[in-house]
Scaffold this active site. Structure first.
Site, short mmCIF file in Angstrom:
data_model
loop_
_atom_site.label_atom_id
_atom_site.label_comp_id
_atom_site.label_asym_id
_atom_site.label_seq_id
_atom_site.Cartn_x
_atom_site.Cartn_y
_atom_site.Cartn_z
N ARG A 54 1.03 -1.04 -0.09
CA ARG A 54 0.02 0.01 -0.04
C ARG A 54 0.91 1.44 0.02
O ARG A 54 2.20 1.23 0.12
CB ARG A 54 -0.97 -0.19 1.11
CG ARG A 54 -0.12 -0.54 2.56
CD ARG A 54 -0.52 0.44 3.75
NE ARG A 54 -0.44 1.68 3.55
CZ ARG A 54 0.62 2.39 3.62
NH1 ARG A 54 1.84 1.64 3.68
NH2 ARG A 54 0.71 3.57 3.77
N ARG A 95 -7.19 -0.11 -6.98
CA ARG A 95 -7.34 0.93 -6.07
C ARG A 95 -7.51 2.34 -6.74
O ARG A 95 -6.38 2.59 -7.44
CB ARG A 95 -6.00 1.17 -4.84
CG ARG A 95 -6.07 0.02 -4.11
CD ARG A 95 -5.41 0.04 -2.70
NE ARG A 95 -6.09 0.90 -2.08
CZ ARG A 95 -5.34 1.59 -0.93
NH1 ARG A 95 -3.99 1.09 -0.73
NH2 ARG A 95 -6.28 2.36 -0.18
N ASP A 249 -1.76 10.86 -2.38
CA ASP A 249 -2.04 9.97 -3.47
C ASP A 249 -2.39 10.32 -4.88
O ASP A 249 -2.33 9.51 -5.76
CB ASP A 249 -3.05 8.91 -3.03
CG ASP A 249 -2.81 8.04 -1.76
OD1 ASP A 249 -2.76 8.42 -0.69
OD2 ASP A 249 -2.28 6.93 -2.11
#
Ligand code: MRU
Length: 368
Positions: A54, A95, A249
């Site tokens: 992650r 994701r 992100d």
């Protein structure tokens, strides 16, 4: 980064078998340090989706290696192109918020399509995956170099008192291939002998702060204190935070920043208390196509189980416990968007820029 004194990266090719990709199984940290072998593109997609790997930079590198494994698999199929296309779609769907994922997949498709012949395509995918991973680690190192003067200036004002840095989620070594984004200036400051203290937001519901950032700080020997997510505002009102640094992100070309849910509230509190709020990122995290983060950045929603259950060590076993009424409804928005007006500056591998299109493009003129 060193784990128990041994140098590690968060992702690597297994020595002696370049068809095996190895990652750290992050949900087991800080209680168990386990290396997980990944043998296929599907396994890589699962590892990303389940958050065994992650963090934006690492997801990008993992997707790069996922495409490499897919290329090996596709070269055994009748229709190479359609197999590869499906693999790319599968990886990108895992994701939705971190832009590094689709950035890495696109870069791989370009490299693979350019190569002629199956063996060359596999080689191109392998080389590109390694390049993505190496560049991500190098970006982390450079973010550290560029962020160091910011911390040094605060330290000079504080006359030997520790610089108090608040960070949210895990934007550390585990979230990139090495060094981390938000933590890179922290490591550089530690090396420069600057006294530090890190306020680590626990970061519900997955607790990346209290599990991962805290573990990283332990490994590096940097003083830290874990705080419940709602504590930051209080600390800021009482002059207990000198600077906030987070990762991200996805950043729009205008400087809006998506990061782990709760980041926006920290940025609001920082603004109200005139505390600088910096965001650190490798340039692979810019989404050059979009301008309005709130309207255009897709916010991942994850299973309600992550909110309803806690996962931790009990009697030596990793255990899941229910926190809520069993039938309770829970919403799990994994990210939020901090508008550029709340961000002091962006720390990138090329240097520091203001969170606006002009300043960002001055640093990245090829995106004009
Ligand atoms: O859901 P996660 O753990 O992948 O979220 C990670 C973060 O929000 C980090 O802060 C982000 O990836 C920036 S660090 C590269």
């Amino acid at each position: 980064m060193k784990v128990n004194g041994k140098q590690f990266r968060t992702i690597r090719v297994q020595k002696g078998d370049d068809k095996v990709i190895q990652v750290i199984n992050q949900p087991l940290l800080p209680h168990k340090f386990e290396i997980m072998d990944i043998l296929s593109c599907r396994e890589m997609a699962k590892a990303i989706e389940n958050m065994n790997v992650r963090g934006a930079g690492l997801i990008g590198a993992a997707a790069g290696y996922g495409m490499y494994l897919a290329t090996i698999e596709a070269s055994r199929q009748r229709d190479f192109d359609s197999h590869l296309e499906k693999a790319a779609e599968m990886l990108v769907a895992t994701r939705p918020t971190a832009t590094n994922l689709s950035w890495a997949v696109k870069r791989q498709l370009k490299a693979i399509n350019k190569a002629e012949g199956l063996a060359d395509k596999v080689k191109a995918a392998f080389d590109t995956a390694n390049a993505i991973a190496d560049e991500d680690a190098e970006c982390g190192r450079k973010i550290g170099e560029h962020g160091l003067p910011i911390l040094k200036e605060i330290a000079d004002r504080k006359n030997g008192e520790p610089v108090n840095i608040l960070t949210h989620c895990n934007a550390g070594w585990l979230a990139l291939v090495d060094y981390g984004s938000a933590t890179a200036p922290i490591y550089a400051a530690q090396e420069a002998g600057i006294p530090l203290h890190i306020w680590v937001d626990e970061t519900r519901p997955r607790n990346q702060g209290s599990r991962l950032t805290a573990w990283e700080m332990e490994q590096a020997g940097i003083p830290y204190t874990i705080i419940a997510d709602n504590t930051g505002g209080h600390l800021m009102q009482h002059n207990m935070v000198d600077i906030c640094i987070t990762g991200t992100d996805r950043v729009t070309r205008t400087g809006d920043v998506a990061n782990k849910i709760g980041t926006y509230l920290k940025a609001l509190a920082a603004k109200d208390n005139k505390i600088p709020f910096y965001v650190a990122l490798p340039s692979s995290t810019f989404d050059w196509e979009i301008r309005d983060g709130i309207k255009e950045i897709p916010v991942e929603q994850r299973s309600d189980e992550e909110v309803k259950y806690a996962f931790g060590l009990y009697n030596g076993q990793m255990t899941k416990v229910l926190l809520t009424p069993p039938e309770a409804k829970a919403a799990n928005y994994a990210f939020d968007v901090t508008p550029s007006r709340l961000v002091t500056a962006l720390i990138t591998e090329r240097g520091i820029c203001q969170p606006n299109e002009e300043s960002i493009l001055n640093l990245f003129p090829e995106q004009r």
